[in-house]
Design a protein around this motif. Structure first.
Motif, PDB file in Angstrom:
ATOM      1  N   ARG A   1     -12.935  14.321   9.729  1.00  0.00           N
ATOM      2  CA  ARG A   1     -11.568  14.214   9.223  1.00  0.00           C
ATOM      3  C   ARG A   1     -10.568  14.588  10.311  1.00  0.00           C
ATOM      4  NH1 ARG A   1      -9.692  14.461   4.205  1.00  0.00           N
ATOM      5  NH2 ARG A   1      -7.812  13.762   5.295  1.00  0.00           N
ATOM      6  N   TYR A   2     -10.933  15.548  11.126  1.00  0.00           N
ATOM      7  CA  TYR A   2     -10.051  16.008  12.188  1.00  0.00           C
ATOM      8  C   TYR A   2     -10.864  16.222  13.470  1.00  0.00           C
ATOM      9  CZ  TYR A   2      -7.281  17.173   8.071  1.00  0.00           C
ATOM     10  OH  TYR A   2      -6.607  17.116   6.872  1.00  0.00           O
TER      11      TYR A   2
ATOM     12  N   GLY B   1       3.472   2.084  11.494  1.00  0.00           N
ATOM     13  CA  GLY B   1       2.516   1.434  10.621  1.00  0.00           C
ATOM     14  C   GLY B   1       1.173   1.291  11.312  1.00  0.00           C
ATOM     15  N   PRO B   2       0.123   1.091  10.545  1.00  0.00           N
ATOM     16  CA  PRO B   2      -1.203   0.912  11.138  1.00  0.00           C
ATOM     17  C   PRO B   2      -1.252  -0.317  12.045  1.00  0.00           C
ATOM     18  CG  PRO B   2      -1.371   1.328   8.782  1.00  0.00           C
ATOM     19  CD  PRO B   2       0.072   1.057   9.066  1.00  0.00           C
TER      20      PRO B   2
ATOM     21  N   PHE C   1       0.549  -4.871   9.274  1.00  0.00           N
ATOM     22  CA  PHE C   1       1.389  -3.987   8.476  1.00  0.00           C
ATOM     23  C   PHE C   1       2.798  -3.879   9.042  1.00  0.00           C
ATOM     24  CE2 PHE C   1      -1.363  -1.937   5.384  1.00  0.00           C
ATOM     25  CZ  PHE C   1      -2.622  -2.275   5.848  1.00  0.00           C
ATOM     26  N   GLY C   2       3.725  -3.614   8.139  1.00  0.00           N
ATOM     27  CA  GLY C   2       5.053  -3.219   8.550  1.00  0.00           C
ATOM     28  C   GLY C   2       5.051  -1.774   9.020  1.00  0.00           C
ATOM     29  N   ALA C   3       6.226  -1.321   9.463  1.00  0.00           N
ATOM     30  CA  ALA C   3       6.334   0.029  10.019  1.00  0.00           C
ATOM     31  C   ALA C   3       6.360   1.108   8.953  1.00  0.00           C
ATOM     32  CB  ALA C   3       7.575   0.125  10.893  1.00  0.00           C
ATOM     33  N   GLY C   4       6.559   0.710   7.717  1.00  0.00           N
ATOM     34  CA  GLY C   4       6.554   1.676   6.629  1.00  0.00           C
ATOM     35  C   GLY C   4       7.949   2.120   6.222  1.00  0.00           C
TER      36      GLY C   4
ATOM     37  N   GLN D   1      -3.098   4.509  13.609  1.00  0.00           N
ATOM     38  CA  GLN D   1      -1.778   4.802  13.056  1.00  0.00           C
ATOM     39  C   GLN D   1      -1.166   5.980  13.791  1.00  0.00           C
ATOM     40  OE1 GLN D   1      -1.580   5.886   8.880  1.00  0.00           O
ATOM     41  NE2 GLN D   1       0.558   5.270   8.729  1.00  0.00           N
TER      42      GLN D   1
ATOM     43  N   TYR E   1      -8.116   0.628  12.331  1.00  0.00           N
ATOM     44  CA  TYR E   1      -6.686   0.667  12.612  1.00  0.00           C
ATOM     45  C   TYR E   1      -6.338   1.983  13.301  1.00  0.00           C
ATOM     46  CZ  TYR E   1      -5.620  -3.291   9.517  1.00  0.00           C
ATOM     47  OH  TYR E   1      -5.529  -4.540   8.929  1.00  0.00           O
TER      48      TYR E   1
ATOM     49  N   ARG F   1      -3.652  11.374   3.649  1.00  0.00           N
ATOM     50  CA  ARG F   1      -4.545  10.487   2.912  1.00  0.00           C
ATOM     51  C   ARG F   1      -4.545   9.114   3.549  1.00  0.00           C
ATOM     52  NH1 ARG F   1      -5.604  12.212  -2.269  1.00  0.00           N
ATOM     53  NH2 ARG F   1      -7.252  10.650  -2.140  1.00  0.00           N
ATOM     54  N   GLY F   2      -5.543   8.335   3.212  1.00  0.00           N
ATOM     55  CA  GLY F   2      -5.566   6.938   3.649  1.00  0.00           C
ATOM     56  C   GLY F   2      -4.609   6.110   2.816  1.00  0.00           C
ATOM     57  N   LEU F   3      -4.613   4.828   3.062  1.00  0.00           N
ATOM     58  CA  LEU F   3      -3.742   3.914   2.319  1.00  0.00           C
ATOM     59  C   LEU F   3      -4.388   3.528   1.000  1.00  0.00           C
ATOM     60  CD1 LEU F   3      -2.723   3.663   5.320  1.00  0.00           C
ATOM     61  CD2 LEU F   3      -2.023   1.350   4.721  1.00  0.00           C
TER      62      LEU F   3
ATOM     63  N   LEU G   1      -7.952   4.806  11.106  1.00  0.00           N
ATOM     64  CA  LEU G   1      -8.287   4.391   9.744  1.00  0.00           C
ATOM     65  C   LEU G   1      -9.332   3.288   9.768  1.00  0.00           C
ATOM     66  CD1 LEU G   1      -4.638   4.138   8.400  1.00  0.00           C
ATOM     67  CD2 LEU G   1      -6.294   5.852   7.697  1.00  0.00           C
TER      68      LEU G   1
ATOM     69  N   PHE H   1       3.824   0.858   2.615  1.00  0.00           N
ATOM     70  CA  PHE H   1       3.616  -0.154   3.637  1.00  0.00           C
ATOM     71  C   PHE H   1       3.451  -1.524   3.000  1.00  0.00           C
ATOM     72  CE2 PHE H   1       3.192   2.358   7.405  1.00  0.00           C
ATOM     73  CZ  PHE H   1       2.696   3.580   6.980  1.00  0.00           C
TER      74      PHE H   1
ATOM     75  N   PHE I   1      -9.793  -1.887   1.314  1.00  0.00           N
ATOM     76  CA  PHE I   1      -9.845  -0.499   0.864  1.00  0.00           C
ATOM     77  C   PHE I   1      -9.982   0.391   2.087  1.00  0.00           C
ATOM     78  CE2 PHE I   1     -10.134  -1.058  -3.695  1.00  0.00           C
ATOM     79  CZ  PHE I   1     -10.556  -2.370  -3.808  1.00  0.00           C
ATOM     80  N   PHE I   2      -9.204   1.480   2.100  1.00  0.00           N
ATOM     81  CA  PHE I   2      -9.135   2.344   3.269  1.00  0.00           C
ATOM     82  C   PHE I   2      -9.834   3.671   3.046  1.00  0.00           C
ATOM     83  CE2 PHE I   2      -6.238   0.408   6.346  1.00  0.00           C
ATOM     84  CZ  PHE I   2      -5.796  -0.678   5.618  1.00  0.00           C
ATOM     85  N   GLY I   3     -10.400   4.199   4.119  1.00  0.00           N
ATOM     86  CA  GLY I   3     -10.882   5.561   4.129  1.00  0.00           C
ATOM     87  C   GLY I   3      -9.729   6.526   4.355  1.00  0.00           C
ATOM     88  N   GLN I   4     -10.040   7.828   4.340  1.00  0.00           N
ATOM     89  CA  GLN I   4      -8.993   8.843   4.485  1.00  0.00           C
ATOM     90  C   GLN I   4      -8.543   9.011   5.930  1.00  0.00           C
ATOM     91  OE1 GLN I   4     -10.571  12.347   2.360  1.00  0.00           O
ATOM     92  NE2 GLN I   4      -9.078  11.850   0.778  1.00  0.00           N
TER      93      GLN I   4
ATOM     94  N   ARG J   1      -7.974  12.213  11.969  1.00  0.00           N
ATOM     95  CA  ARG J   1      -6.801  12.597  12.758  1.00  0.00           C
ATOM     96  C   ARG J   1      -7.265  13.129  14.103  1.00  0.00           C
ATOM     97  NH1 ARG J   1      -1.587  13.420  11.788  1.00  0.00           N
ATOM     98  NH2 ARG J   1      -1.916  13.209   9.538  1.00  0.00           N
TER      99      ARG J   1
ATOM    100  N   TYR K   1     -12.486  -3.128   9.257  1.00  0.00           N
ATOM    101  CA  TYR K   1     -11.354  -2.991  10.176  1.00  0.00           C
ATOM    102  C   TYR K   1     -11.277  -1.561  10.708  1.00  0.00           C
ATOM    103  CZ  TYR K   1      -9.522  -6.727   7.004  1.00  0.00           C
ATOM    104  OH  TYR K   1      -9.333  -7.836   6.212  1.00  0.00           O
TER     105      TYR K   1
ATOM    106  N   TYR L   1       0.848  -1.187   0.000  1.00  0.00           N
ATOM    107  CA  TYR L   1       0.000   0.000   0.000  1.00  0.00           C
ATOM    108  C   TYR L   1       0.887   1.241   0.000  1.00  0.00           C
ATOM    109  CZ  TYR L   1      -4.219  -2.666   1.200  1.00  0.00           C
ATOM    110  OH  TYR L   1      -5.298  -3.524   1.187  1.00  0.00           O
TER     111      TYR L   1
END
Lengths: 116, 114
Positions: free
Chosen positions: B9-10, B42-43, A106-109, B37, B35, A42-44, B91, A90, B104-107, B110, B33, A36
């Motif tokens: 979003r925030y 990473g997530p 996930f990995g750490a990126g 971050q 997550y 932004r998201g992934l 996320l 990622f 598929f992920f959302g934005q 934060r 899911y 990803y």
């Protein structure tokens, strides 16, 4: 423990040069592997995946990844980097959990910086 | 096809306050899911739903975090009370049925806890 590792925090490459972002995994059974990309705020975004079949997988934006079972690796590659490829990448692996389900870890990126 | 929608979003809150995040997955996606971050990491999976049932919440701090997915569609994640270390991007992702499908992920939302 089942895990995924990205050994490099950052990769720097000049525009036009090939790039590689490394990923190794530790999982029992056949791995399902994913890459990803994340741009700022932004998201992934999904790039590509390996499920089975050919070890070289092609994905979005000219990226590809090579699955190597003996080295338990799934490195992301691109023949010619663009400045716009600069982002956070990622690696992820799907691992089994109880009940016949699986989860995505996930990995750490790795931050990719492409310089003009 | 519409993507995964998240709101807000925030969000900025003071410690010990409560906060809730909302997620609307892609239509028809059975797996959802949440997550967390944290900046520079990473997530980390907090909770995973299959339809409206929880299949993994092993990393959810259950003393302060809760989540639900009523009717197997939308989901909410709540933190009560929030701590400074909860500052992160939350996320939401969804995936259709099938071993080979991708998420598929959302934005993301934060969250800043001050």
């Amino acid at each position: 423990a089942q895990s995924v590792a990205q050994p490099e925090d950052q990769v720097n490459v000049a525009e036009g040069n090939p790039l590689t972002v490394k990923c190794t995994y530790s999982v029992s059974g056949n791995p399902y592997l994913f890459w990803y990309v994340q741009y700022p705020n932004r998201g992934l975004q999904f790039l590509l995946k390996y499920i089975t079949g050919d070890n070289l997988v092609k994905g979005s934006y000219g990226f590809e990844a090579e699955f190597n079972k003996s080295q338990t690796s799934f490195h992301l590659k691109k023949p010619s980097a663009l400045v716009s490829d600069s982002a956070l990448y990622f690696c992820a692996v799907r691992v089994p959990i109880s009940g016949g389900y699986n989860k995505l870890i996930f990995g750490a990126g790795t931050r990719l910086a492409v310089h003009p | 096809e519409a993507g995964v929608a998240q709101s807000p979003r925030y969000k900025i809150i003071e410690k010990r306050q409560s906060v809730a995040f909302w997620c609307n997955p892609i239509s028809g996606h059975a797996t959802l899911y949440w997550y967390q971050q944290i900046l520079g990491q990473g997530p980390k999976l907090l909770i995973q739903f299959q339809n409206n049932g929880v299949v993994d919440d092993s990393q959810l701090p259950k003393d302060r975090f809760s989540a639900e997915r009523l009717k197997g569609v939308d989901s909410t994640l709540k933190i009560q009370p929030a701590k400074l270390e909860d500052s992160a991007v939350y996320l939401c992702a969804s995936r259709e049925q099938g071993q080979s499908s991708e998420a598929f992920f959302g934005q993301g939302t934060r969250l800043t806890v001050v």
